[in-house]
Design an enzyme around this catalytic site. Structure first.
Site, PDB file in Angstrom:
ATOM      1  N   SER A  48       0.862  -1.186   0.000  1.00 21.73           N
ATOM      2  CA  SER A  48       0.000   0.000   0.000  1.00 21.73           C
ATOM      3  C   SER A  48       0.897   1.235   0.000  1.00 21.73           C
ATOM      4  CB  SER A  48      -0.853  -0.006   1.276  1.00 21.73           C
ATOM      5  OG  SER A  48      -1.360   1.276   1.566  1.00 21.73           O
TER       6      SER A  48
ATOM      7  N   TYR B 214      -2.195  -0.501  10.255  1.00 20.44           N
ATOM      8  CA  TYR B 214      -2.326  -0.895   8.846  1.00 20.44           C
ATOM      9  C   TYR B 214      -1.045  -0.567   8.073  1.00 20.44           C
ATOM     10  CZ  TYR B 214      -4.113  -0.986   4.047  1.00 20.44           C
ATOM     11  OH  TYR B 214      -4.288  -1.246   2.698  1.00 20.44           O
TER      12      TYR B 214
HETATM   13  N1  LIG Z   1      -8.425  -0.306  -2.214  1.00 17.24           N
HETATM   14  C1  LIG Z   1      -7.399   0.446  -1.887  1.00 17.24           C
HETATM   15  O1  LIG Z   1      -7.437   1.683  -2.007  1.00 17.24           O
HETATM   16  C2  LIG Z   1      -6.137  -0.200  -1.388  1.00 17.24           C
HETATM   17  C3  LIG Z   1      -5.017   0.610  -1.199  1.00 17.24           C
HETATM   18  C4  LIG Z   1      -3.849   0.027  -0.762  1.00 17.24           C
HETATM   19  C5  LIG Z   1      -3.786  -1.326  -0.541  1.00 17.24           C
HETATM   20  N2  LIG Z   1      -4.903  -2.100  -0.712  1.00 17.24           N
HETATM   21  C6  LIG Z   1      -4.796  -3.521  -0.439  1.00 17.24           C
HETATM   22  O2  LIG Z   1      -5.427  -4.264  -1.463  1.00 17.24           O
HETATM   23  C7  LIG Z   1      -5.833  -5.524  -0.949  1.00 17.24           C
HETATM   24  C8  LIG Z   1      -7.272  -5.789  -1.379  1.00 17.24           C
HETATM   25  O3  LIG Z   1      -8.133  -4.893  -0.704  1.00 17.24           O
HETATM   26  P1  LIG Z   1      -9.427  -4.219  -1.372  1.00 17.24           P
HETATM   27  O4  LIG Z   1      -9.212  -2.775  -1.384  1.00 17.24           O
HETATM   28  O5  LIG Z   1      -9.769  -4.927  -2.610  1.00 17.24           O
HETATM   29  O6  LIG Z   1     -10.512  -4.500  -0.220  1.00 17.24           O
HETATM   30  P2  LIG Z   1     -11.786  -5.454  -0.153  1.00 17.24           P
HETATM   31  O7  LIG Z   1     -12.715  -5.187  -1.282  1.00 17.24           O
HETATM   32  O8  LIG Z   1     -12.290  -5.313   1.236  1.00 17.24           O
HETATM   33  O9  LIG Z   1     -11.172  -6.921  -0.377  1.00 17.24           O
HETATM   34  C9  LIG Z   1     -10.436  -7.590   0.613  1.00 17.24           C
HETATM   35  C10 LIG Z   1     -10.330  -9.034   0.211  1.00 17.24           C
HETATM   36  O10 LIG Z   1      -9.542  -9.705   1.211  1.00 17.24           O
HETATM   37  C11 LIG Z   1     -10.236 -10.845   1.631  1.00 17.24           C
HETATM   38  N3  LIG Z   1      -9.962 -11.159   3.043  1.00 17.24           N
HETATM   39  C12 LIG Z   1     -10.032 -10.338   4.114  1.00 17.24           C
HETATM   40  N4  LIG Z   1      -9.783 -11.032   5.244  1.00 17.24           N
HETATM   41  C13 LIG Z   1      -9.559 -12.327   4.854  1.00 17.24           C
HETATM   42  C14 LIG Z   1      -9.290 -13.525   5.541  1.00 17.24           C
HETATM   43  N5  LIG Z   1      -9.184 -13.571   6.885  1.00 17.24           N
HETATM   44  N6  LIG Z   1      -9.128 -14.662   4.835  1.00 17.24           N
HETATM   45  C15 LIG Z   1      -9.225 -14.644   3.490  1.00 17.24           C
HETATM   46  N7  LIG Z   1      -9.489 -13.550   2.772  1.00 17.24           N
HETATM   47  C16 LIG Z   1      -9.659 -12.396   3.452  1.00 17.24           C
HETATM   48  C17 LIG Z   1     -11.722 -10.560   1.429  1.00 17.24           C
HETATM   49  O11 LIG Z   1     -12.419 -11.788   1.180  1.00 17.24           O
HETATM   50  P3  LIG Z   1     -13.449 -12.503   2.190  1.00 17.24           P
HETATM   51  O12 LIG Z   1     -14.040 -11.435   3.070  1.00 17.24           O
HETATM   52  O13 LIG Z   1     -14.445 -13.141   1.273  1.00 17.24           O
HETATM   53  O14 LIG Z   1     -12.615 -13.499   2.918  1.00 17.24           O
HETATM   54  C18 LIG Z   1     -11.677  -9.727   0.148  1.00 17.24           C
HETATM   55  O15 LIG Z   1     -11.725 -10.556  -0.985  1.00 17.24           O
HETATM   56  C19 LIG Z   1      -5.638  -5.453   0.561  1.00 17.24           C
HETATM   57  O16 LIG Z   1      -4.432  -6.117   0.907  1.00 17.24           O
HETATM   58  C20 LIG Z   1      -5.500  -3.957   0.815  1.00 17.24           C
HETATM   59  O17 LIG Z   1      -4.769  -3.691   1.985  1.00 17.24           O
HETATM   60  C21 LIG Z   1      -6.083  -1.559  -1.129  1.00 17.24           C
END
Ligand SMILES: NC(=O)c1ccc[n+]([C@@H]2O[C@H](COP(=O)([O-])OP(=O)(O)OC[C@H]3O[C@@H](n4cnc5c(N)ncnc54)[C@H](OP(=O)(O)O)[C@@H]3O)[C@@H](O)[C@H]2O)c1
Length: 253
Positions: free
Chosen positions: A144, A158
């Protein structure tokens, strides 16, 4: 016809947000997919959508809670058995819970630390076990932009986990330099997903899921060592975030 390089891609946290959109876009490019998350019904809907668009893609699904160490190894080994080889692993599952330290929410901060760092370590172990055996593979860590500098308040834990996973991957990259296993670290800025639904309207730098993930997929396909995505504004912003004096940075965050 020969398929894409790194044919089979395993993505964790593929049930929503960046993971689900990466699956769609990698399928468009001709990749087969091994997808996992806790919400299997979401994965099933995603598979139906992908296979409807590309009937010749192979998409395998498994339920996985990344905090269950044993299940992480079982699921990764199971996918390896299904496909014969796993060519790329994207460690993407993550959580954005958090509260300022010392305000009674150790539970939220610990959950984020366990899911984003300790579980990412388990996924890294399971991925590297496969890649060492194959003597080939592409290891991709989703970090991130918050990893660039210690972050205040709800972001403190985080950001620390995201700096931690970036270092894990960078350590691997140094170890594997000159070998057939490649390592990419992705530093996303704000990209619309379930994680940031609440702030999407107020955040002018928020990229759409599709555009943000296009930048991620492009950097991964090029096997860049690291990439801030989307590159604008986040590549120049990374320099500001690393070097700006604290009072200035505090006003920007
Ligand atoms: N969106 C942004 O702006 C942003 C920025 C920087 C970094 N990121 C990173 O990108 C990645 C994806 O996040 P996102 O933004 O797409 O958020 P999101 O829509 O909330 O997706 C998170 C994903 O992680 C899975 N997850 C969470 N806890 C889990 C667990 N205990 N076991 C298995 N799967 C788990 C969820 O699946 P289930 O709930 O179905 O298990 C979901 O598919 C993360 O690592 C986040 O930190 C995102």
């Amino acid at each position: 016809m020969s398929g894409p390089k790194r044919k089979t891609i395993l993505i964790t946290g593929a049930s929503s947000g960046l993971g689900a959109e990466m699956a769609r876009q990698f399928a468009d490019l001709g990749h087969d997919l091994a997808l996992c998350a806790r919400r299997i019904e979401k994965l099933e809907a995603l598979r139906a959508e992908i296979v409807a668009a590309h009937p010749d893609r192979r998409v395998e699904l498994r339920t996985l809670d990344v905090n269950d160490d044993e299940q992480v190894f079982e699921v990764f080994r199971g996918f390896k058995k299904d496909f014969g080889s796993i060519d790329r692993v994207v460690i993407n599952a993550g959580l954005g819970k958090g509260a300022p330290l010392g305000t009674g929410r150790y539970d939220a901060n610990k959950e984020t630390a366990m899911t984003n760092f300790v579980a990412a370590l388990a996924q890294s172990e399971a991925a590297m076990e496969i890649f060492r055996e194959q003597n080939a593979g592409h290891f991709v860590m989703i970090s991130s932009m918050s990893a660039m500098r210690g972050m205040p308040k709800t972001m403190t834990t985080y950001a620390a986990t995201k700096a931690g996973v970036a270092h894990l991957a960078e350590g691997l990259r140094m170890e594997l330099h000159g070998k057939p296993i490649k390592v990419t670290v992705i530093y996303p800025g704000y990209i619309a997903s379930e994680m940031n639904e609440g702030i999407a309207g107020d955040q002018p730098l928020m990229a759409s899921t599709e555009k943000g993930v296009q930048a991620i997929v492009s950097a991964i396909e090029k096997e860049k060592a690291s990439a801030c995505v989307p590159p604008l504004p986040w590549a120049p912003m990374s320099v500001v975030m690393k070097h700006a004096p604290l009072p200035l940075l505090k006003r920007l965050i």
